[in-house]
Each structure stands twice: as C-alpha cells, then as structure tokens.
Design an enzyme around this catalytic site. Structure first.
Site, PDB file in Angstrom:
ATOM      1  N   GLY A  15      -5.501  41.454 -14.787  1.00 12.80           N
ATOM      2  CA  GLY A  15      -6.151  42.688 -14.337  1.00 12.80           C
ATOM      3  C   GLY A  15      -7.670  42.604 -14.292  1.00 12.80           C
ATOM      4  N   SER A  16      -8.196  41.401 -14.092  1.00 13.54           N
ATOM      5  CA  SER A  16      -9.668  41.313 -14.028  1.00 13.54           C
ATOM      6  C   SER A  16     -10.203  41.980 -12.761  1.00 13.54           C
ATOM      7  CB  SER A  16     -10.145  39.866 -14.149  1.00 13.54           C
ATOM      8  OG  SER A  16      -9.719  39.101 -13.055  1.00 13.54           O
ATOM      9  N   ILE A  95       6.719  40.331  -4.083  1.00 19.06           N
ATOM     10  CA  ILE A  95       6.570  40.426  -2.623  1.00 19.06           C
ATOM     11  C   ILE A  95       7.300  41.674  -2.147  1.00 19.06           C
ATOM     12  CG2 ILE A  95       7.058  39.314  -0.403  1.00 19.06           C
ATOM     13  CD1 ILE A  95       6.662  36.644  -1.784  1.00 19.06           C
ATOM     14  N   ASN A 110      -4.720  43.652   0.069  1.00 18.50           N
ATOM     15  CA  ASN A 110      -4.425  42.556  -0.857  1.00 18.50           C
ATOM     16  C   ASN A 110      -5.627  41.628  -0.960  1.00 18.50           C
ATOM     17  OD1 ASN A 110      -2.841  40.894  -2.554  1.00 18.50           O
ATOM     18  ND2 ASN A 110      -2.333  39.556  -0.833  1.00 18.50           N
ATOM     19  N   HIS A 112      -6.473  37.647  -1.666  1.00 22.65           N
ATOM     20  CA  HIS A 112      -5.749  36.369  -1.672  1.00 22.65           C
ATOM     21  C   HIS A 112      -6.745  35.220  -1.857  1.00 22.65           C
ATOM     22  CE1 HIS A 112      -2.512  33.593  -0.771  1.00 22.65           C
ATOM     23  NE2 HIS A 112      -3.376  32.930  -0.017  1.00 22.65           N
ATOM     24  N   SER A 139      -9.969  35.980   0.416  1.00 24.18           N
ATOM     25  CA  SER A 139      -9.843  36.902   1.549  1.00 24.18           C
ATOM     26  C   SER A 139      -9.285  38.237   1.075  1.00 24.18           C
ATOM     27  CB  SER A 139      -8.862  36.344   2.600  1.00 24.18           C
ATOM     28  OG  SER A 139      -9.245  35.052   3.023  1.00 24.18           O
ATOM     29  N   GLU A 146       4.441  40.472   7.479  1.00 25.24           N
ATOM     30  CA  GLU A 146       4.408  39.011   7.334  1.00 25.24           C
ATOM     31  C   GLU A 146       3.457  38.645   6.191  1.00 25.24           C
ATOM     32  OE1 GLU A 146       3.224  35.108   9.913  1.00 25.24           O
ATOM     33  OE2 GLU A 146       3.351  37.018  10.960  1.00 25.24           O
ATOM     34  N   ASP A 148       0.754  37.557   3.739  1.00 23.17           N
ATOM     35  CA  ASP A 148      -0.654  37.105   3.814  1.00 23.17           C
ATOM     36  C   ASP A 148      -1.152  36.942   5.253  1.00 23.17           C
ATOM     37  OD1 ASP A 148      -0.764  37.008   1.018  1.00 23.17           O
ATOM     38  OD2 ASP A 148      -0.096  34.926   0.960  1.00 23.17           O
ATOM     39  N   GLU A 177     -14.162  37.351  -6.237  1.00 20.72           N
ATOM     40  CA  GLU A 177     -13.197  38.451  -6.119  1.00 20.72           C
ATOM     41  C   GLU A 177     -13.718  39.726  -6.774  1.00 20.72           C
ATOM     42  OE1 GLU A 177      -9.353  37.387  -7.574  1.00 20.72           O
ATOM     43  OE2 GLU A 177      -9.171  35.670  -6.250  1.00 20.72           O
TER      44      GLU A 177
HETATM   45  C1  GRF Z   1      -6.428  36.802  -8.311  1.00 21.22           C
HETATM   46  O1  GRF Z   1      -6.902  35.508  -8.383  1.00 21.22           O
HETATM   47  C2  GRF Z   1      -5.992  37.150  -6.920  1.00 21.22           C
HETATM   48  O2  GRF Z   1      -6.606  36.373  -5.941  1.00 21.22           O
HETATM   49  C3  GRF Z   1      -4.526  36.839  -6.934  1.00 21.22           C
HETATM   50  O3  GRF Z   1      -4.118  37.128  -8.238  1.00 21.22           O
HETATM   51  C4  GRF Z   1      -5.201  37.005  -9.142  1.00 21.22           C
HETATM   52  C5  GRF Z   1      -5.273  38.243  -9.980  1.00 21.22           C
HETATM   53  O4  GRF Z   1      -6.148  38.139 -11.065  1.00 21.22           O
HETATM   54  N1  GRF Z   1      -3.865  37.573  -5.876  1.00 21.22           N
HETATM   55  P1  GRF Z   1      -6.396  39.373 -12.022  1.00 21.22           P
HETATM   56  O5  GRF Z   1      -5.048  39.817 -12.580  1.00 21.22           O
HETATM   57  O6  GRF Z   1      -7.064  40.455 -11.241  1.00 21.22           O
HETATM   58  O7  GRF Z   1      -7.276  38.831 -13.111  1.00 21.22           O
END
Ligand code: GRF
Length: 215
Positions: A15-16, A95, A110, A112, A139, A146, A148, A177
């Site tokens: 959950g970062s 998914i 999302n 990714h 991204s 479909e 991603d 992110e």
């Molecule tokens: C992230 O790296 C994201 O790209 C992927 O899952 C990870 C989630 O990390 N989809 P966090 O739980 O938010 O720390």
C-alpha cells in the site's frame, strides 16, 4: 474549489501507493476523498495504513467465494453502493472480469511497472533484465477488458544501469509511482484531465500519446 473526487482504492499488499495518495490529499495537492480502501488480502499492510488515517476499509477474500464471478459480483455490488468517481487499482493483484470492468467503464485506473504497451502482466522487472533492455518505466492507464492495454495517461521512463537487480528497479520504479498517482489524481480532481468515452483529454485536447512524467 470543485467537489472532491470520490475514490475507491483497491490494494493487495504494502500500500505504498495508497500512502502516497493519502499524503497528497492531506497536503492539499489532490482534491479528492478516499471513500473506501478495499483489499483482497486480509494481511495487506495497506489496511494498517488506511486504518491509521481513519479510512473506511473492506476485505474481499477470494477464499470466501465459490467462484471468481461471485467474488467480482460481491465487490461490484459493494463499489456500486460506494459510488466512487474513480476506482484506483494500486497493487491490486486480482484480475477483474470484463463484466466488472464494463460496469465501471472508463472509471478504473491502474499503475503498471513497465513502459506499456511493452511488458504487460507480471514480473516486469525480471523480464526487462532478462531481455537486457536499456530502459524501463511506469505507466498509469485506464483499465479496459484487455489486461494492461487501456489508454496510457502518464508514463515515466528510466535507464537500467549496468548491474541493476530486480530490487533496484523496484526501488526506482516505486519512487516514480509515488509521485505519478498523485499527479494523475490531482489533474482529475482539478478537471485538467478528463475522461470522455474512454478517451483521456488533457486541458481539453485528446491525449494521442501518454504524457511523459517530469519529476
Ligand atoms: C506497484 O509496484 C505497482 O506498480 C504494482 O503493484 C505495486 C504496488 O505497490 N501494480 P504498493 O502496494 O503500492 O506498495
């Protein structure tokens, strides 16, 4: 200021990214309200983060349902009752079925860890290293049926240095992110970014290609 964007944030683990959004809202950088945090994993650390901030949380454990369809239906009904403006997938490892995605058409985002459309799916860091790629990235995209493959809104690229390991890419990617989701949600909250008919518009102009993230 316009009405805050209502968000449902779906997680499975640490959950970062959720934390980054919580912090950005608290700092007044994102005009949004987290209406619920949903986890498909009872042990997700993100649930602890959410509780610490007094957020509403819900657990949907796949083991409590006979089928994937029933799980998705229960989650769907719950999210219908919450009625968020956007469903934010932040490390949600389940998914979603196409029925679910259609129900919340053009409202699911999302994040990714790759330069989509390259490296869809899992283990992206491992795969880019195996293929000796020179660049990797992150991204944020709209979710379509479909996997991603929906329109990419914001993308960040970074070089892969000699000797980099999976953990190094994870660290670099996560740092990006944590700035990127707040950026996109901030734009949505200010209506700088809008979604119309499944297509993203930035300041009124159709995004023909992703915005390149500039930290
Ligand atoms: C992230 O790296 C994201 O790209 C992927 O899952 C990870 C989630 O990390 N989809 P966090 O739980 O938010 O720390």
């Amino acid at each position: 200021m316009s009405k805050p964007l209502g968000l449902a944030i779906l997680i499975s683990g640490n959950g970062s990214n959720l934390q980054a959004v919580i912090d950005a809202i608290a700092a007044g950088r994102v005009n949004a309200e987290i209406k619920t945090v949903v986890s498909d994993n009872r042990e997700a650390h993100g649930l602890v983060r959410a509780a610490k901030h007094g957020l509403n949380t819900r657990i949907f454990d796949r083991h409590d349902y006979d089928s994937r369809k029933q799980f998705d239906l229960a989650l769907q009904q719950y999210l219908q009752s919450v009625n968020p403006d956007y469903i934010v997938l932040a490390g949600f490892m389940h998914i979603l079925r196409s029925d679910f995605i259609l129900e919340f058409k053009h409202k699911i985002l999302n994040i990714h860890p790759s330069l989509l459309p390259a490296y869809k799916g899992l283990n992206t860091h491992q795969r880019v290293l195996e293929n000796a790629e020179t660049h990797h990235g992150v991204s944020i995209h709209l979710v379509t049926a479909e996997l991603d493959a929906g329109p990419v809104i914001l993308q960040a690229s970074y070089p892969i240095e000699k000797g980099n390991r999976v953990e190094d890419l994870q660290t670099t990617g996560r740092q990006l992110e944590h700035k990127m989701y707040p950026q996109v949600l901030g734009w949505l909250g200010d209506a700088k970014l809008t979604i119309d008919g499944g297509r993203p518009f930035y300041e009124g102009a159709l995004l023909e290609k992703p915005i390149i993230f500039n930290s």
